[in-house]
Structures are given as C-alpha cells and as structure tokens.
Design an enzyme around this catalytic site. Structure first.
Site, PDB file in Angstrom:
ATOM      1  N   GLU A  56       0.843  -1.213   0.000  1.00 21.14           N
ATOM      2  CA  GLU A  56       0.000   0.000   0.000  1.00 21.14           C
ATOM      3  C   GLU A  56       0.878   1.263   0.000  1.00 21.14           C
ATOM      4  OE1 GLU A  56      -2.787   1.064  -0.779  1.00 21.14           O
ATOM      5  OE2 GLU A  56      -4.196   1.234   0.890  1.00 21.14           O
ATOM      6  N   THR A  89      -3.996   9.864  -4.655  1.00 19.28           N
ATOM      7  CA  THR A  89      -4.045   9.873  -3.188  1.00 19.28           C
ATOM      8  C   THR A  89      -2.982  10.816  -2.632  1.00 19.28           C
ATOM      9  OG1 THR A  89      -4.925   7.646  -3.093  1.00 19.28           O
ATOM     10  CG2 THR A  89      -3.837   8.425  -1.109  1.00 19.28           C
TER      11      THR A  89
END
Ligand code: HSE
Length: 310
Positions: free
Chosen positions: A132, A185
């Site tokens: 991630e 993001t």
C-alpha cells in the site's frame, strides 16, 4: 471453489476508507466488487507475477503493489518454494475504493492460505502495508484492514499495529458512484492542513465515538448523525465536481450519510436496506448524467467476511 493444495483463486474485495469522520482509521468492506487473483506454489523460489489483466501494471514484483506485499510475507516466512501471481484487476486504480489495498491484501492473504495459515490478519495487514505504501506514499491501513478482516474496522494504531473489528448492523448497505476523474491519493493528502482547530477536532472525535456506539447498538439514527466530516471533506470535496449536489440528493433519497470514499473521487452513501441504496444510486446517477463525466455505480451489502475463495 479453487483450493487445491498448490493453488488458490480469490476475490479480493473493494473497500471504503475514512467513512466520513474516521480519516485514516475507519473502513468497511464491499461485497462482490473486487479483483480476482490466482496464487500458485512453484518449485522456483521467489515471487513471480505471470499475468495481469484489466489494467496496465508492472510485472516486476518489486514495482507491483501485490508483488511488494507478497515479498514482505515471503521474506518473513522463508519457504523453500516460490509463488506465481496472476492478477485480474477489476477495481480501477485511482477510483477511491481500495484498488491498491485489494492487490496488496489479496496476495498476502492467499499466500498465507498456501503456507497453512501461518499468520493472523493483523500480521497480514502489516505485510500488505508495504505494498500500500508503494501506491500511496504512506503506510496507512484503513483500506487493508476491512479487506482482510471484513465488515467495519478501526485502525487503533499503526505502530504497534492494532486493528479492531466493529460489528455491522445487518441492514446496512452502501451506494457508490465512481466519477471517472483522476485524483491521486498523494495529491489529495498534500492539500490537507497540517493543523486543525480544536473545535473541529472535538466535533470529529465525538462523531467517531458515536459512530462506533451506533454500530454496536444498531442505532441507524445515531449512525446517520455521526456520518459527518468537518476536517477532510471541506478540502477534498473541491476536487470532486458535483460532490455537494450528489450529497444533497442522496440524503433526500434516504441515505443515512454521504461522504468521499477514501481519497476520492468515488462518493459513498450508507443506507438502511437495499431498496434505499438503489434509490440513492439513481439520485447519484441523475447528477452525473447531465455532465460529460463518465461514471460507474455500485450497490453493495457490507461484506462482513472480507476475502473470498472462488
Ligand atoms: N485514508 C486514506 C486517505 C485512504 O484518505 O488518504 C486512501 O488511500
């Protein structure tokens, strides 16, 4: 179901992170929306990505989210064999419903099954955080935890990693619209303030606390009152065209609450029951139908199981 001893095929679910008031700590798991992955034991040592369909992603394990997390568990377990990974990517990267988390969590969960369940879900989350981090530039677990544990999760702390699974009221559904615009993001994190007024912090932690209480007591009214974000949404909503209209009309259609899914651009609503979720999705669609922005929608029960062997 494919689970011969040497191979496993899974559906790694999409997830919604933040859930309005719980930036970086709350998340929930979606049902029947996810990536498929096949993981196979091989005599050849190491992690080898042999197939990627759906989106253009790197094959080198060190550059691929699923590969990096697979390497983290592999280097810890040190088996005397290797693994091949096939990725069938149905969750669009950058959609805001946990695309990178599905890749990262899926590979470690499947490898752990083939290793004979050596690790628990918290340990798997720690391995998956490595993948991630490659995608988003920061180690957060609010998409990974619901993908691995299922249902609603609260990441109480990252170091040491502590994850709580929160009970889910049985009639809870999610309605989601993904407007196809690109929001990275890293960029949507960069626009957030480094400091926040105490007044906002008080409102926010009161909402997180009452949301958790509502989940434990099946109190849909309190759940609805708690789904408010006074810290992140005011900044990020500016990046999503028509966010306010979607929110207003979804609430009119019966949503308990509406917010940005993860770092966006997807928008989620929670509802009591499937029929209301379908009404809410129709209200969401109406807004974007009048624009030139393409979109996808989903209606999903909250998936309390997480990963699925298929
Ligand atoms: N909590 C994260 C964020 C989720 O909102 O930036 C997106 O990966």
């Amino acid at each position: 179901m494919t689970f011969k001893n040497n191979e496993i095929k899974i559906l790694s679910p999409a997830t919604v992170a933040n859930v309005s008031c719980g930036f970086d700590v709350l998340g929930f798991c979606l049902d029947n929306i996810g990536d498929e992955m096949v993981i196979r034991k091989t005599n050849k040592k190491g992690i080898h990505i042999t197939k990627i369909e759906g989106h253009d992603l790197p094959f080198e394990a060190e550059k691929n989210v699923a590969g990096v997390s697979a390497l983290a568990i592999y280097n810890d377990a040190k088996p005397n064999f290797g693994f091949e990974i096939e990725i069938y990517k149905y969750i669009k990267p950058g959609s805001g419903i946990g695309s990178s988390a599905a890749s990262a969590a899926g590979s470690v969960w499947a490898i752990n099954k083939l290793l004979g369940d050596l690790y628990n879900n918290t340990q798997l989350t720690a391995f998956a955080m490595k993948g991630e981090a490659l995608a988003s530039g920061s180690e957060h677990a609010d998409n990974l935890a619901p993908a691995l544990f299922g249902g609603f999760t609260l990441v109480k702390s990252i170091a040491p990693l502590q994850i709580l699974k929160i009970p889910t009221p049985t009639d809870l559904y999610a309605a989601i619209i993904h407007p196809e615009i690109e929001i990275k993001t890293s960029e949507s994190r960069a626009i957030l303030p480094k400091e926040i007024p105490l007044k906002n912090a008080i409102t926010q932690w009161a909402n997180v606390g009452s949301l958790i209480h509502a989940m434990h007591t099946n109190d849909y009214g309190l759940l609805s009152q708690s789904l408010n974000d006074v810290i992140v949404e005011p900044y990020r909503s500016k990046l999503i065209p028509h966010f306010n209209a979607v929110k207003t009309d979804s609430l009119k259609a019966g949503a308990l609450g509406v917010g940005i899914s993860g770092s966006g651009p997807s928008i989620f609503a929670l509802t009591r029951g499937k029929d209301i979720a379908e009404d809410v999705v129709e209200a969401m669609k109406k807004i974007y139908k009048n624009t030139d922005i393409h979109f996808n929608t989903y209606v999903s029960k909250i998936n309390t199981n997480g990963m699925k062997i298929i």
